[in-house]
Design an enzyme around this catalytic site. Structure first.
Site, mmCIF file in Angstrom:
data_model
loop_
_atom_site.group_PDB
_atom_site.id
_atom_site.type_symbol
_atom_site.label_atom_id
_atom_site.label_comp_id
_atom_site.label_asym_id
_atom_site.label_seq_id
_atom_site.Cartn_x
_atom_site.Cartn_y
_atom_site.Cartn_z
ATOM 1 N N PRO A 42 -7.900 -1.056 5.464
ATOM 2 C CA PRO A 42 -8.895 -1.696 4.615
ATOM 3 C C PRO A 42 -9.281 -0.789 3.453
ATOM 4 O O PRO A 42 -9.431 0.415 3.617
ATOM 5 C CB PRO A 42 -10.095 -1.911 5.537
ATOM 6 C CG PRO A 42 -9.648 -1.589 6.893
ATOM 7 C CD PRO A 42 -8.450 -0.730 6.780
ATOM 8 N N GLU A 43 -9.420 -1.400 2.307
ATOM 9 C CA GLU A 43 -9.864 -0.683 1.116
ATOM 10 C C GLU A 43 -11.264 -1.171 0.774
ATOM 11 O O GLU A 43 -11.869 -1.897 1.561
ATOM 12 C CB GLU A 43 -8.865 -0.942 -0.024
ATOM 13 C CG GLU A 43 -7.431 -0.644 0.389
ATOM 14 C CD GLU A 43 -6.417 -0.883 -0.713
ATOM 15 O OE1 GLU A 43 -6.765 -0.727 -1.897
ATOM 16 O OE2 GLU A 43 -5.273 -1.235 -0.387
#
Length: 278
Positions: free
Chosen positions: A2-3
């Site tokens: 996840p960013e």
DNA sequence: ACCGGAGCCTGTTAGC
DNA sequence: TGCTAACAGGCTCCGG
């Protein structure tokens, strides 16, 4: 994995689910998941604490407790947090035991259980008094007003590494990972192989605008859902529908039709249009 | 200070 | 079908 947009979606989803709830008991099955303090102290310190505040810094989830301490979670590649409903009171009903990838379990006063699950075991959890001891070295938040083109220019100035690697460097800029780096460079029309210090100010301004637009669009779509990411509850993110270059190697560029190039930079797969990005 | 590469882990997919 | 190699939203550490 996840960013920034995925982590932001996580925080927004978790807040109404966890706010005001208290941890009755903690269990750690893979001690290395707990970065600070050690696992035994962690289970002791988190017991009895109530979730009071919710935030994000870069890709770190910040869960403020009523003790004043902060529970910090980094999902790295495959981490996930899930809130599980109480086990059914009917003894014959199917229970929902944690699988072998579940490494930390927090039993809540509602009967629910917050589980940290992580197939690759890269993710980490901290329990600290001072958040800065974990997130203090991060670069600017790309969506805050203080992040001006000048700030990006200063952080790229004189750097010889390619701009893709620098965007992934969390001390240059916080929250950008492989997807949003490739997509931002495409939108800015900049070749990811260029040395960071070689960009002129007009290119920096384009990159600055592209980063903000792409990250905001990612949040708007509730992140990107690939193999290992889905928000804690409800709908999956949909930003993957808007990818221009990411994981499109060999396919035609939507803008010019030239095949999208896939290469490796900073040990990460990198995708760009050789015709649109220079 | 900066840069590139090895290492951390397990699962899935592509290729022979 | 079975084996093997490559690949996967990230980061830390270490040597040059």
């Amino acid at each position: 994995m996840p960013e920034l947009p995925e982590v932001e979606t996580y925080v927004r989803t978790l807040e109404p689910l966890l706010k005001g709830k208290t941890v009755l008991k903690a269990e750690v099955r893979w001690p290395r998941t707990i970065a600070v303090p050690d696992a035994a102290r962690f289970t002791d310190l988190v017991r009895g604490r109530r979730f009071a505040s919710f935030g994000r810094r870069g890709k770190y989830i910040l869960l403020g407790l009523d003790s004043g301490e902060t529970l910090i979670v980094h999902l790295r590649m495959t981490g996930e947090l899930r809130l599980h409903p109480p086990p059914p009171s009917d003894p014959g009903a199917a229970a929902n035991p944690a699988d072998k990838h579940t490494h930390v379990l927090l039993a809540l006063d509602t009967g629910e259980e917050l589980r940290y699950r992580d197939m690759r075991k890269f993710g980490r959890i901290w329990l600290v008094e001072d958040e800065a001891s974990v997130v203090g070295k991060l670069g600017p938040e790309p969506l805050e007003e203080a992040f001006l083109p000048r700030v990006l220019a200063d952080n790229l100035a004189g750097r010889k590494a390619n701009v893709k690697a620098l965007l992934l460097n969390q001390t240059v800029l916080a929250g950008v990972g492989n997807i949003y780096a490739d997509e931002s460079l495409f939108h800015a029309g900049i070749d990811p192989r260029r040395a960071g210090g070689s960009l002129d100010f007009e290119e920096i301004e384009r990159l600055h605008l592209a980063l903000r637009k792409v990250l905001l669009a990612g949040i708007e779509a509730q992140g990107s859902s690939l193999q290992n990411y889905a928000p804690p509850t409800g709908a999956k993110g949909g930003f993957q529908e808007q990818f221009q270059v990411f994981r499109r190697g060999g396919e035609p560029c939507f803008h010019c039709g030239a095949p999208v190039t896939r290469t490796v930079l900073a040990q990460r797969s990198t995708h760009f249009c050789p015709s649109c990005q220079s």
